[in-house]
Structures are given as structure tokens and as C-alpha cells.
Design a protein around this motif. Structure first.
Motif, PDB file in Angstrom:
ATOM      1  N   LEU A  57      65.961 113.143  77.064  1.00 16.59           N
ATOM      2  CA  LEU A  57      65.683 112.770  78.055  1.00 16.59           C
ATOM      3  C   LEU A  57      64.453 112.864  78.953  1.00 16.59           C
ATOM      4  O   LEU A  57      64.245 111.716  79.985  1.00 16.59           O
ATOM      5  CB  LEU A  57      66.576 113.824  79.453  1.00 16.59           C
ATOM      6  N   LEU A  58      63.582 113.058  78.071  1.00 16.44           N
ATOM      7  CA  LEU A  58      62.715 113.235  78.053  1.00 16.44           C
ATOM      8  C   LEU A  58      61.238 112.200  77.418  1.00 16.44           C
ATOM      9  O   LEU A  58      60.796 111.722  78.077  1.00 16.44           O
ATOM     10  CB  LEU A  58      61.658 114.497  77.275  1.00 16.44           C
ATOM     11  N   GLN A  59      62.347 111.506  76.047  1.00 16.80           N
ATOM     12  CA  GLN A  59      62.204 110.234  75.576  1.00 16.80           C
ATOM     13  C   GLN A  59      62.448 109.371  76.558  1.00 16.80           C
ATOM     14  O   GLN A  59      61.313 107.973  76.524  1.00 16.80           O
ATOM     15  CB  GLN A  59      63.005 110.147  74.551  1.00 16.80           C
ATOM     16  N   ASN A  60      63.280 109.607  77.376  1.00 17.27           N
ATOM     17  CA  ASN A  60      63.608 108.437  78.414  1.00 17.27           C
ATOM     18  C   ASN A  60      63.039 107.908  79.405  1.00 17.27           C
ATOM     19  O   ASN A  60      62.405 107.330  79.813  1.00 17.27           O
ATOM     20  CB  ASN A  60      64.970 108.690  79.082  1.00 17.27           C
ATOM     21  N   TYR A  61      61.717 108.854  79.663  1.00 17.15           N
ATOM     22  CA  TYR A  61      61.345 108.685  80.736  1.00 17.15           C
ATOM     23  C   TYR A  61      59.245 108.815  79.660  1.00 17.15           C
ATOM     24  O   TYR A  61      58.753 108.529  81.628  1.00 17.15           O
ATOM     25  CB  TYR A  61      60.917 110.245  81.765  1.00 17.15           C
ATOM     26  N   ILE A  62      58.750 109.637  79.566  1.00 17.11           N
ATOM     27  CA  ILE A  62      57.929 109.717  79.412  1.00 17.11           C
ATOM     28  C   ILE A  62      56.453 108.248  79.134  1.00 17.11           C
ATOM     29  O   ILE A  62      55.798 108.748  79.380  1.00 17.11           O
ATOM     30  CB  ILE A  62      57.927 110.643  77.212  1.00 17.11           C
TER      31      ILE A  62
END
Length: 385
Positions: free
Chosen positions: A23-28
Motif C-alpha cells: 500500500l505504501l509503495q502504491n502511493y509513495i
């Protein structure tokens, strides 16, 4: 709501980081300031949890944090900078670090257009070199390329950090007993020798000199590719670059075959670039005599000039004139002058006479030089014949 969820997570002992990271990678990489502020906050909170080791997941979001350093929002920049500083501290204290992905992210950030990104990235690299040592050898060419980029940076602070980092990296490679591939390093260094930046070229020459000293046999395979670039660098506007370049050429010339090749190539360069001969010819000859044996250098120059059909008589005469002037005046050639002065004396050895004959054969291409040369050798009968 965000604060409430963070409180729940920090008090929970069963938070699943593996499900959070995608999830973090998707928005970072999103540039929305609200999303960025939210993510930095979550990264910081999770890092503060004693049961969660975010360093293990650092490669997954490190690039995103670096990109936030160039955000237009000051609060986001400060939060990202603070988070990066904390992660660097934790990496230095960690017993297990996955260097590969982190190093490649830092290398990319050293090419960033943003000053803070470049400064932070080269600072991280500097620390990782101390921390990783030989473990970073597989990435030495990539790291060196990033360092070279920063050495030519317009910002003084970045250049300063890069120069220290370069010294540290050079020392690691020089002192290591581990095997490593020199080909990627030389590919990088050859390109940097063509740079317009003086500091970059000096750093590249220091690396080449070190590799020649450390791995001379392996470096022989790359001389044919390296020599044309080194010869071209002799025309550099900077005296410091030229002098260091001559040190490198002299180290190559420590072996007989390469010695003949280097001196012959320098004469060919002088023949094709007369301005270099006029401006730097004497300096190059004198420096070679200091770094190598003056007598051997002069004999080889004389032999090549006498035997080669590639040089015009006009060039040979000009070259003899320069060699003769250096011979008569340079302090570096005092020993050779003393040898020539006794070449016709009773105490002279056959070798002393052979030196005179070898040079005399070449000097005959310039009558004035020949006359003064004979006077130096006290061969008065030959001079007035």
C-alpha cells in the motif's frame, strides 16, 4: 481518524507490515502534498514502534522519501529530511543491511536536479562506504560514477562531501584483498577523463594510477583502450591534470614493451599536435625524465626519431631542438649531462660512448643542436669537423 489509527497500530503487537508495504509503495510516488504528508507520518510512526524494524523494508520506500526532499511544501521537505536522517542513523547501527537496492537508489539520486537530493544521497554513500567496506565492491563502478558526478557539482558543499567520499572509496578498493572486476571501473574512469571538470579528471587519474599499482598485470589488457584517452588528456588546459597524467603514463611505462609504446605514442602526438609540442613539449619531456630514467628516455626518443619513417625531417629537427634545450638547461638532466661530459674521456666506459652515439645519430637532424651537443660532450674535434 488518522491519529486514532496510528494510536491503535502503535499499541498493537500484531500489525502486519508485509501487508502495509505494498500500500505504501502504491502511493509513495504520488506528488499530492496531503498524501505525502500522510505517508511520511506513517513511516515515522511505524519506525518508532519497537516491534517493527522499518530498515528491513527501507529499499521499498527510500526513493519516495528522497523525492519528497524536492517538494514545494516546506513541512514535507523537513519531515522527509528528518526521516532520512533517522533511517541513516539506524542503518549505521543495524547489523544486517541490504546494500544493493539502497546503493542503486542513492546512485540515481546523485543525478537529481535538486540540490538537497544530491547532497543527502552523497552523504548516505559516504556513510555506507565506511559501513559496508568490501561488501560494496560489487557496486563499486556505480558508486564511483555517482561520486564523479558530485565532484563536478556546482555546489561547494556537495563537491566537498564527494571528494571525501572518493578518498574513502579509493582507500577501500586499494586496501582490499578481495577480488573484483576492474573492467566496469575502467569504463567509468575512461568516460570521466573526457570530462570538462578539472577535479573530476584529477580524481579519475588518481583511480587509474591506483589500479595500475594494485593490479598491473590485469591492467595491461586495458592499456590499448586507456592510452588514447590519456594521450588526449595531455592537451588539457590544467597543468595539474597534465602532471598527474604523466605520472599515470610513467607507471604504465615501467614495463619495457609499454615504455616503448608510450614514448612512441607521445612523439606521434607531438607530430600531429604542434601547439602541444610548443606549449607543453619541454614540460612533458622534463617530467618523464624525473619519473623515469632520463638516460633511457632520451635514448628511446632518439631511437624512435631516427628509425621511424612516419615523421617528417622538419618535425625531427624541431623535436631534437626541444630535446637539446632541455638537455642543456634542465636540472632534472644533470646526471645525463655529467655522463655525456665524460663520454670522450679516458675513464669513459663503452656504455658511456654508446649513449653519445645513440643521441648523436638523432641530433644530426639539427646542425645547431648537434654543435652544442658535441660541445657539451667535449667532443671538440667532432664539433668543428
Amino acid at each position: 481518524l488518522d491519529r486514532l489509527i496510528k494510536d491503535i497500530v502503535t499499541e498493537s503487537r500484531s500489525f502486519n507490515v508485509e501487508q502495509f508495504i505494498p500500500l505504501l509503495q502504491n502511493y509513495i510516488r504520488r506528488t499530492n502534498p496531503f498524501i505525502r504528508q500522510l505517508l511520511v507520518g506513517w513511516i515515522t510512526v511505524l519506525d518508532s514502534c519497537p516491534d517493527i524494524n522499518m530498515v528491513d523494508w527501507l529499499p521499498e520506500f527510500l526513493d519516495g522519501l528522497f523525492n519528497m526532499l524536492s517538494d514545494s511544501n516546506k513541512e514535507i521537505r523537513q519531515a522527509a529530511d528528518s526521516a532520512l536522517s533517522e533511517f541513516l542513523r539506524e542503518v549505521k547501527q543495524s547489523s544486517v543491511v541490504e546494500f544493493g537496492p539502497i546503493v542503486m537508489i542513492l546512485v540515481q539520486q546523485c543525478h537529481s536536479k535538486e540540490r538537497l537530493n544530491r547532497l543527502t544521497a552523497i552523504t548516505w554513500l559516504s556513510e555506507l562506504i565506511h559501513l559496508g567496506g568490501d561488501l560494496l565492491l560489487p557496486f563499486h563502478a556505480d558508486i564511483l560514477g555517482a561520486i564523479m558526478i558530485c565532484i563536478s557539482d556546482a555546489e561547494v558543499e556537495i563537491r566537498s562531501v564527494a571528494e571525501r567520499t572518493n578518498d574513502d572509496k579509493l582507500a577501500v578498493v586499494r586496501d582490499t584483498s578481495e577480488r573484483f572486476d576492474i573492467s566496469p571501473l575502467l569504463d567509468c574512469l575512461t568516460g570521466e577523463l573526457m570530462s570538462k571538470d578539472v577535479a573530476t579528471k584529477i580524481s579519475a587519474l588518481r583511480w587509474v594510477n591506483m589500479l595500475l599499482e594494485k593490479r598491473p598485470k590485469e591492467m595491461n589488457a586495458f592499456i590499448s583502450d586507456l592510452l588514447p584517452v590519456l594521450l588526449k588528456t595531455l592537451s588539457d588546459d590544467s597543468d595539474a591534470v597534465v602532471l598527474l597524467n604523466l605520472q599515470v603514463l610513467s607507471r604504465i611505462s615501467l614495463h619495457e614493451v609499454e615504455f616503448k609504446l608510450v614514448l612512441s605514442s607521445i612523439l606521434s602526438l607531438f607530430s600531429s599536435e604542434r601547439q602541444l609540442l610548443e606549449v607543453r613539449g619541454s614540460l612533458i619531456v622534463r617530467k618523464l625524465c624525473v619519473l623515469l630514467n632520463a638516460k633511457v628516455v632520451y635514448i628511446e626518443f632518439a631511437n624512435v626519431l631516427s628509425r621511424s619513417s612516419a615523421f617528417s625531417l622538419e618535425f625531427i629537427g624541431t623535436m631534437v631542438q626541444i630535446l637539446n634545450l632541455v638537455l642543456l638547461t634542465a636540472a632534472e638532466l644533470q646526471e645525463l649531462r655529467n655522463l655525456l661530459k665524460q663520454s670522450f674521456s679516458v675513464q669513459a666506459s663503452p656504455h658511456d660512448r654508446e649513449v653519445f652515439i645513440a643521441l648523436f645519430r638523432c641530433w644530426c637532424h639539427n646542425p645547431v643542436a648537434t654543435f652544442s651537443f658535441c660541445l657539451l660532450a667535449q667532443a671538440y674535434e667532432v664539433a668543428f669537423a
